[in-house]
Write a protein that holds these residues in place. Structure first.
Motif, PDB file in Angstrom:
ATOM      1  N   ILE A  45       0.732  -1.153  -0.119  1.00  0.00           N
ATOM      2  CA  ILE A  45       0.064   0.016   0.003  1.00  0.00           C
ATOM      3  C   ILE A  45       0.938   1.343   0.083  1.00  0.00           C
ATOM      4  N   ALA A  46       1.993   1.268   0.764  1.00  0.00           N
ATOM      5  CA  ALA A  46       2.872   2.442   0.886  1.00  0.00           C
ATOM      6  C   ALA A  46       3.390   2.670  -0.537  1.00  0.00           C
ATOM      7  N   GLU A  47       3.648   1.439  -1.225  1.00  0.00           N
ATOM      8  CA  GLU A  47       4.416   1.623  -2.401  1.00  0.00           C
ATOM      9  C   GLU A  47       3.319   2.188  -3.665  1.00  0.00           C
ATOM     10  N   TYR A  48       2.100   1.827  -3.436  1.00  0.00           N
ATOM     11  CA  TYR A  48       1.225   2.247  -4.317  1.00  0.00           C
ATOM     12  C   TYR A  48       0.770   3.551  -4.163  1.00  0.00           C
ATOM     13  N   PHE A  49       0.837   4.134  -2.940  1.00  0.00           N
ATOM     14  CA  PHE A  49       0.202   5.599  -2.667  1.00  0.00           C
ATOM     15  C   PHE A  49       1.834   6.461  -2.716  1.00  0.00           C
ATOM     16  N   GLY A  50       2.837   5.934  -2.806  1.00  0.00           N
ATOM     17  CA  GLY A  50       4.178   6.524  -2.807  1.00  0.00           C
ATOM     18  C   GLY A  50       4.641   7.405  -1.556  1.00  0.00           C
ATOM     19  N   VAL A  51       4.251   6.508  -0.478  1.00  0.00           N
ATOM     20  CA  VAL A  51       4.589   6.972   1.054  1.00  0.00           C
ATOM     21  C   VAL A  51       5.518   5.946   1.589  1.00  0.00           C
ATOM     22  N   SER A  52       6.165   6.401   2.818  1.00  0.00           N
ATOM     23  CA  SER A  52       6.862   5.453   3.405  1.00  0.00           C
ATOM     24  C   SER A  52       6.045   4.390   4.186  1.00  0.00           C
ATOM     25  N   PRO A  53       6.618   3.299   4.246  1.00  0.00           N
ATOM     26  CA  PRO A  53       5.985   2.087   4.890  1.00  0.00           C
ATOM     27  C   PRO A  53       5.639   2.578   6.393  1.00  0.00           C
ATOM     28  N   SER A  54       6.142   3.383   6.914  1.00  0.00           N
ATOM     29  CA  SER A  54       6.021   3.853   8.375  1.00  0.00           C
ATOM     30  C   SER A  54       4.751   4.541   8.476  1.00  0.00           C
ATOM     31  N   ARG A  55       4.451   5.171   7.238  1.00  0.00           N
ATOM     32  CA  ARG A  55       2.996   6.015   7.437  1.00  0.00           C
ATOM     33  C   ARG A  55       1.738   5.198   7.132  1.00  0.00           C
ATOM     34  N   VAL A  56       2.026   3.918   7.062  1.00  0.00           N
ATOM     35  CA  VAL A  56       0.690   2.869   6.853  1.00  0.00           C
ATOM     36  C   VAL A  56       0.837   2.279   8.147  1.00  0.00           C
ATOM     37  N   ALA A  57      -0.627   2.288   8.688  1.00  0.00           N
ATOM     38  CA  ALA A  57      -1.002   1.400   9.848  1.00  0.00           C
ATOM     39  C   ALA A  57      -2.183   0.643   9.557  1.00  0.00           C
ATOM     40  N   ILE A  58      -2.154  -0.629  10.242  1.00  0.00           N
ATOM     41  CA  ILE A  58      -3.478  -1.279   9.859  1.00  0.00           C
ATOM     42  C   ILE A  58      -4.440  -0.931  11.156  1.00  0.00           C
ATOM     43  N   VAL A  59      -5.365  -0.551  11.117  1.00  0.00           N
ATOM     44  CA  VAL A  59      -6.213  -0.075  12.364  1.00  0.00           C
ATOM     45  C   VAL A  59      -7.037  -0.977  12.878  1.00  0.00           C
ATOM     46  N   SER A  60      -7.787  -1.836  11.774  1.00  0.00           N
ATOM     47  CA  SER A  60      -8.592  -2.998  12.401  1.00  0.00           C
ATOM     48  C   SER A  60      -8.438  -4.036  11.471  1.00  0.00           C
ATOM     49  N   GLY A  61      -8.459  -5.040  11.951  1.00  0.00           N
ATOM     50  CA  GLY A  61      -8.810  -6.267  11.402  1.00  0.00           C
ATOM     51  C   GLY A  61      -7.329  -7.031  11.009  1.00  0.00           C
ATOM     52  N   GLN A  62      -6.357  -7.071  12.148  1.00  0.00           N
ATOM     53  CA  GLN A  62      -4.998  -7.683  12.203  1.00  0.00           C
ATOM     54  C   GLN A  62      -5.129  -9.147  11.592  1.00  0.00           C
ATOM     55  N   THR A  63      -6.232  -9.779  12.051  1.00  0.00           N
ATOM     56  CA  THR A  63      -6.137 -11.288  12.049  1.00  0.00           C
ATOM     57  C   THR A  63      -7.468 -11.515  10.960  1.00  0.00           C
ATOM     58  N   ALA A  64      -7.890 -10.563  10.295  1.00  0.00           N
ATOM     59  CA  ALA A  64      -9.037 -10.800   9.257  1.00  0.00           C
ATOM     60  C   ALA A  64      -8.499 -10.442   7.803  1.00  0.00           C
ATOM     61  N   LYS A  65      -9.366 -11.034   6.892  1.00  0.00           N
ATOM     62  CA  LYS A  65      -9.112 -10.665   5.559  1.00  0.00           C
ATOM     63  C   LYS A  65      -9.495  -9.352   5.102  1.00  0.00           C
ATOM     64  N   ASN A  66     -10.464  -8.674   5.794  1.00  0.00           N
ATOM     65  CA  ASN A  66     -11.132  -7.293   5.604  1.00  0.00           C
ATOM     66  C   ASN A  66     -10.243  -6.219   6.646  1.00  0.00           C
ATOM     67  N   LYS A  67      -9.648  -5.523   6.249  1.00  0.00           N
ATOM     68  CA  LYS A  67      -8.912  -4.277   7.179  1.00  0.00           C
ATOM     69  C   LYS A  67      -9.252  -3.279   7.031  1.00  0.00           C
ATOM     70  N   ILE A  68      -9.155  -2.379   7.925  1.00  0.00           N
ATOM     71  CA  ILE A  68      -9.189  -0.837   7.790  1.00  0.00           C
ATOM     72  C   ILE A  68      -7.377  -0.468   7.724  1.00  0.00           C
ATOM     73  N   VAL A  69      -7.295   0.340   6.932  1.00  0.00           N
ATOM     74  CA  VAL A  69      -5.736   0.758   6.824  1.00  0.00           C
ATOM     75  C   VAL A  69      -5.751   2.385   6.875  1.00  0.00           C
ATOM     76  N   GLU A  70      -4.787   2.837   7.794  1.00  0.00           N
ATOM     77  CA  GLU A  70      -4.747   4.482   7.815  1.00  0.00           C
ATOM     78  C   GLU A  70      -3.348   4.637   7.125  1.00  0.00           C
ATOM     79  N   ILE A  71      -3.614   5.762   6.296  1.00  0.00           N
ATOM     80  CA  ILE A  71      -2.169   6.362   5.529  1.00  0.00           C
ATOM     81  C   ILE A  71      -2.043   7.688   5.928  1.00  0.00           C
ATOM     82  N   LYS A  72      -0.944   7.718   6.838  1.00  0.00           N
ATOM     83  CA  LYS A  72      -0.878   9.269   7.194  1.00  0.00           C
ATOM     84  C   LYS A  72      -0.228  10.104   6.442  1.00  0.00           C
TER      85      LYS A  72
END
Length: 72
Positions: A45-72
């Motif tokens: 996701i970081a590569e797709y949006f052109g940001v550093s991987p440290s700016r991408v966080a999985i907010v919800s769904g750590q163990t699920a197939k459907n996840k909510i991801v925040e890009i800072k």
């Protein structure tokens, strides 16, 4: 920005597909063991949006197939 992600693990190649404005399907080669797939999803996701991987966080769904991801 928050997006919804449908995770596909153990794929043959890594791919980020845009399904709608805030929905994506992310395929990664890593298996869902010890968080390796989550790390690979964040990296893709970081590569797709052109940001550093440290700016991408999985907010919800750590163990699920459907996840909510925040890009800072």
């Amino acid at each position: 920005m928050r997006i919804s992600v449908k995770a596909k693990t153990n794929a043959k190649k890594e791919l980020v597909e845009k399904l709608s404005d805030n929905e994506f399907a992310v395929s990664v080669k890593e298996p869902p063991i010890d968080g390796r797939a989550n790390w690979a999803i964040a990296r893709a996701i970081a590569e797709y949006f052109g940001v550093s991987p440290s700016r991408v966080a999985i907010v919800s769904g750590q163990t699920a197939k459907n996840k909510i991801v925040e890009i800072k």
